[in-house]
Scaffold this active site. Structure first.
Site, PDB file in Angstrom:
ATOM      1  N   SER A 685       5.280  -0.537  -2.782  1.00  0.00           N
ATOM      2  CA  SER A 685       5.220  -0.461  -1.332  1.00  0.00           C
ATOM      3  C   SER A 685       6.554   0.037  -0.771  1.00  0.00           C
ATOM      4  O   SER A 685       6.976   1.148  -1.066  1.00  0.00           O
ATOM      5  CB  SER A 685       4.811  -1.816  -0.759  1.00  0.00           C
ATOM      6  OG  SER A 685       4.468  -1.722   0.601  1.00  0.00           O
ATOM      7  N   ASP A 758      -6.311   2.058  -0.381  1.00  0.00           N
ATOM      8  CA  ASP A 758      -5.181   1.301   0.173  1.00  0.00           C
ATOM      9  C   ASP A 758      -5.453   0.998   1.646  1.00  0.00           C
ATOM     10  O   ASP A 758      -5.768   1.887   2.436  1.00  0.00           O
ATOM     11  CB  ASP A 758      -3.901   2.127   0.039  1.00  0.00           C
ATOM     12  CG  ASP A 758      -2.646   1.294   0.249  1.00  0.00           C
ATOM     13  OD1 ASP A 758      -2.625   0.480   1.185  1.00  0.00           O
ATOM     14  OD2 ASP A 758      -1.683   1.470  -0.517  1.00  0.00           O
ATOM     15  N   HIS A 792      -4.120  -2.074  -1.568  1.00  0.00           N
ATOM     16  CA  HIS A 792      -2.659  -2.006  -1.673  1.00  0.00           C
ATOM     17  C   HIS A 792      -2.141  -2.729  -2.910  1.00  0.00           C
ATOM     18  O   HIS A 792      -1.166  -2.323  -3.537  1.00  0.00           O
ATOM     19  CB  HIS A 792      -2.029  -2.599  -0.420  1.00  0.00           C
ATOM     20  CG  HIS A 792      -0.569  -2.314  -0.286  1.00  0.00           C
ATOM     21  ND1 HIS A 792      -0.061  -1.048  -0.113  1.00  0.00           N
ATOM     22  CD2 HIS A 792       0.520  -3.142  -0.314  1.00  0.00           C
ATOM     23  CE1 HIS A 792       1.258  -1.097  -0.034  1.00  0.00           C
ATOM     24  NE2 HIS A 792       1.636  -2.349  -0.159  1.00  0.00           N
TER      25      HIS A 792
END
Length: 822
Positions: A685, A758, A792
């Site tokens: 991330s 995501d 994610h």
């Protein structure tokens, strides 16, 4: 939707697309002359796979009456079939189309109940197999009843989300027949009326078939702006057309239902609406409900849609409308609506309703003496609301205290990254500051209130001996030592009731009725187990209530050490050094640095340590620490402090992460564990964003791994992470912080991994795809792995194993065998 095979992008300079429809496979980046690469899910070595498949450590939930202990073992991985179930993506929501259960809800693999203080009593193993079907149903969302005599479980079947009631003494489970819960807008909304009755949200009866997508469009889609600024951040899964609007209304429409756990009977209350919250007022005098209404938006998520807040009688009939909130458009970045917001139902006998109102127009850029005020409306809700207090900064949260007289109110100063908490007398209106510290403070952090469930089912901050109980991590230069404090509500003095020792990590969980402490104890070679002991020093003898699982043999051989040092500008830094089981002193091995940048407005705070060397190493499935088992040195949680004024802290982001990265490598080389010519950088991330920037702007690393990151900040133009300015306010910073624009400077091999679906606003898969295309077009070396059905974070067993395989292969290809010393 892609097939359930990895979407792999091998390293070639020409960009082409080849679809293998028979195998349900797509490959990107295959040159015209190269034979198609058959992509399959790969798995990590057997030793790593064995560790990945070790059952997750159980969670310990003590009943409100402190008589029973529930041990919940979460399911470690999802199946691909589970991820492939039809999922709706509407207005920022993702939920199972058949049952309305939010996507990626954690399943309970195993549930055990035991009396806390009856060693001779048999442990109850709850039968979670009843009615189960592979990949189609599972139990989830455990909760206790207020008296601790019963517990609730939700069960997602192939067609509905059911409610089951369990007996704490016998472990027997019973289904509430005919009840289909609706968790589309809110999961686990339970309003307890007493120990055996509650109100929840359910699907409407006879709702018919879901709206069908028109086969032929009957109108163009038109959006229009009329000169009013509306700086919304980038969002995923927004409504796209009128059909999406109809789907949202169909699936989110809920009915208030009263459930009697004794008779297992239900009663529908009032009329259906798009409810997302229900709470009981006082001693079940009424209900506080919140619902969304039209008009919907194609640029905002559901929680920014117009809302109506109402007080209802126990039978569901509206008694008074408290507020009507408009669509949240035209609100400044990090701003709020100017009218009422954030509503709280009083747990006390007064059954009051509390809410917050902005005094600065909702705009954080306006200079005012007070930003928010707290309001209260008393029963029977016929008069005007009373102002309780004004806050200099933005309201954050309100916690009611179980003495029935006070609440803890917290405000945040976004510009200073500061937080302040007040003790508020609910009736007298007096207020006193009790906590005042930076949001990044670790060493002086006062802790958080220990919460308990009241007999009426409300979650309250717990008192003991006239003081508020606070539990905290106890961070210090020597590592974390969790504590339990008592804050005197009269004079504000603090008494330490317990603090963990240095040899064994002890985390306070519950203060029992007899004054003893229930805690979790663990050490480097001992997984967590539950203990009970008298309050006092760490040396007080404790009694083990549960037996710790035998540690995995590999865990005993891994060496771990917290390393502290300074970077060139004097900022303190640290990392956790993990050495392989076969590591020998003096070996300078290939190394992976895994990090995540954090912003600080004070360099002293940036150097504060967190974590403990006495905790059991519990590796998650995606953890890069698995690479330690392959022989690599891993520098985990390496601090990447970004120090500066909150308004402009990102202006020298590149310079600061470069300083940090060099300091990390230099320290590891000084320790003799790292070959500085064979170091890789990685992150997930925002950590991936950091890693790619380091590859673009430095020559410190030999290779990189970037998972689910964002690399083009012009695609998040109204702020990201801590950045408060828009692209047009800080154009140079946005461009400088976009490694996509510097792809031609990335000469080191880069592994890009991303989830196909995501769900994070700024990290859509396009971010990795476009960076891969840029690297391919400029002659870079890259591999792009797109994981089907994953968001994610990655949860399927196949995906997790494949990620570990990819990272291992990448490091071996570009750093070499870690045991080959140069």
């Amino acid at each position: 939707m892609l097939s359930s095979l990895p979407f792999l992008l091998p390293r070639f300079k020409r960009f082409a697309r080849l679809a293998l429809t028979g195998a349900g496979l797509a490959l990107l980046g295959v040159s015209a002359m190269a034979a198609p690469q058959q992509a399959i899910y790969q798995q990590a070595p057997a030793s790593v796979r064995e560790l990945l498949d070790t059952p997750a450590l159980p969670k310990h939930l003590v009943s409100p009456n402190k008589q029973y202990l529930a041990l919940l073992e979460p399911r470690r991985f999802n199946s691909l079939a589970e991820l492939a179930r039809p999922t709706l993506k509407l207005a920022g929501l993702r939920f199972d189309e058949a049952s309305s259960v939010p996507s990626q809800t954690t399943a309970i693999a195993r549930l055990r109940l035991r009396p806390l203080f009856k060693p001779q009593a048999a442990e109850q193993i709850i039968d979670l197999a009843q009615g189960q079907a592979a990949d189609k149903s599972f139990f989830h969302s455990f909760s206790w009843s207020p008296d601790g005599q019963r517990f609730l479980l939700e069960r997602r079947s192939d067609k509905a989300n059911e409610l089951w009631v369990g007996n704490a003494g016998s472990g027997e489970l019973q289904q509430i027949k005919g009840l289909r819960l609706n968790n589309a807008l809110a999961q686990g909304e339970l309003a307890w009326l007493n120990a055996s009755e509650l109100v929840l949200l359910a699907q409407v009866e006879r709702r018919g078939a879901a709206p069908k997508q028109p086969s032929v469009p009957n109108a163009p889609l038109i959006r229009e702006t009329t000169g009013r600024a509306s700086p919304e951040r980038t969002h995923a899964d927004l409504l796209q057309n009128p059909h999406d609007e109809r789907l949202l209304e169909y699936h989110a429409l809920s009915q208030l239902v009263r459930v009697d756990l004794r008779s297992l009977q239900t009663k529908r209350l009032g009329t259906p609406a798009l409810f997302f919250s229900v709470a009981s007022l006082g001693d079940a005098e009424g209900l506080l409900t919140e619902r969304i209404t039209r008009p919907f938006s194609y640029s905002l998520t559901w929680d920014d849609f117009p809302q109506v807040v109402e007080v209802r009688r126990p039978d569901g009939v509206v008694q008074r409308e408290i507020a009507r909130l408009p669509l949240k458009r035209g609100v400044a970045i990090n701003g709020v609506l100017p009218g009422p917001r954030l509503f709280y139902a009083s747990p006390n006998k007064d059954a009051a309703v509390y809410w917050v109102e902005a005094l600065d127009g909702g705009n954080p850029n306006n200079r005012v003496a007070h930003r928010d005020r707290l309001m209260r409306l008393d029963a029977p809700y016929t008069g005007e609301a009373q102002e309780l207090l004004r806050l200099p900064q933005r309201f954050n949260t309100m916690r009611f205290i179980d003495d029935g007289q006070h609440a803890l109110v917290t405000e945040d100063d976004g510009l200073r990254a500061w937080t302040r908490s007040y003790l508020l007398a609910l009736r007298g209106g007096s207020i006193r500051t009790v906590f005042d510290h930076s949001q990044r403070e670790r060493y002086r952090h006062p802790g958080s209130p220990m919460m308990r469930m009241s007999p009426g089912g409300h979650l309250l901050a717990q008192t003991h001996g006239g003081g508020l109980l606070l539990q905290g991590a106890g961070a210090s230069p020597k590592g974390d030592r969790p504590f339990l404090d008592r804050l005197n509500l009269q004079d504000g003095s603090v008494q330490r009731l317990f603090q963990s020792g240095e040899a064994v990590y002890t985390q306070p969980l519950e203060l029992l009725g007899d004054g003893r402490l229930l805690s979790l104890q663990e050490s480097t070679n001992q997984p967590p187990s539950l203990h009970v002991q008298a309050l006092g020093s760490p040396g007080v003898a404790s009694q083990a209530l549960t037996k710790a699982r035998a540690p995995h043999p590999l865990m005993r051989k891994i060496r771990r050490e917290l390393i502290s040092f300074k970077r060139a500008d004097g900022v303190d830094m640290s990392f956790w050094m993990y050495l392989p089981p076969d590591y020998k002193e003096g070996e300078a091995r290939a190394t992976l640095v895994w990090a995540y940048p954090l912003e600080f407005n004070d360099p002293a705070l940036a150097g504060q340590l967190s974590g403990s060397s006495n905790r059991y190493p519990n590796f998650s499935g995606l953890s890069p620490l698995m690479l330690v088992l392959d022989g690599y040195v891993v520098l985990m949680d390496a601090t990447m402090p970004i120090v500066g004024d909150a308004k402009s802290v990102n202006d020298d982001f590149i310079e600061q992460i470069t300083l940090s990265a060099k300091a990390i490598i230099d320290k590891a080389e000084d320790l003799g564990v790292t070959d500085p010519k064979r170091v890789a950088i990685g992150g997930h991330s925002y950590g991936a964003f950091m890693a790619v920037n380091l590859l673009a702007h430095t020559d410190l690393f030999k290779a990189g791994i970037a998972r689910s990151g964002a690399y083009n900040r012009t695609l998040t133009p109204f702020g990201f992470q801590s950045e408060r300015r828009s692209l047009w306010d800080a154009r140079d910073s946005y461009l400088k912080l976009s490694p996509f624009l510097y792809a031609n400077q990335i000469k080191e091999p880069l592994l890009l991994i991303h989830g196909e679906v995501d769900d994070r606003a700024g990290t859509l898969p396009m971010q990795s795809e476009r960076l891969y295309q840029a690297l391919s077009g400029t002659g870079g070396t890259a591999r792009y792995v797109l994981l089907p059905l994953e968001a994610h974070g990655y949860t399927a067993r196949e995906s997790v194993g494949h990620v570990q395989w990819e990272m291992r292969q990448w490091l071996r290809a570009h750093l070499g065998d870690p045991r080959d010393l140069h």
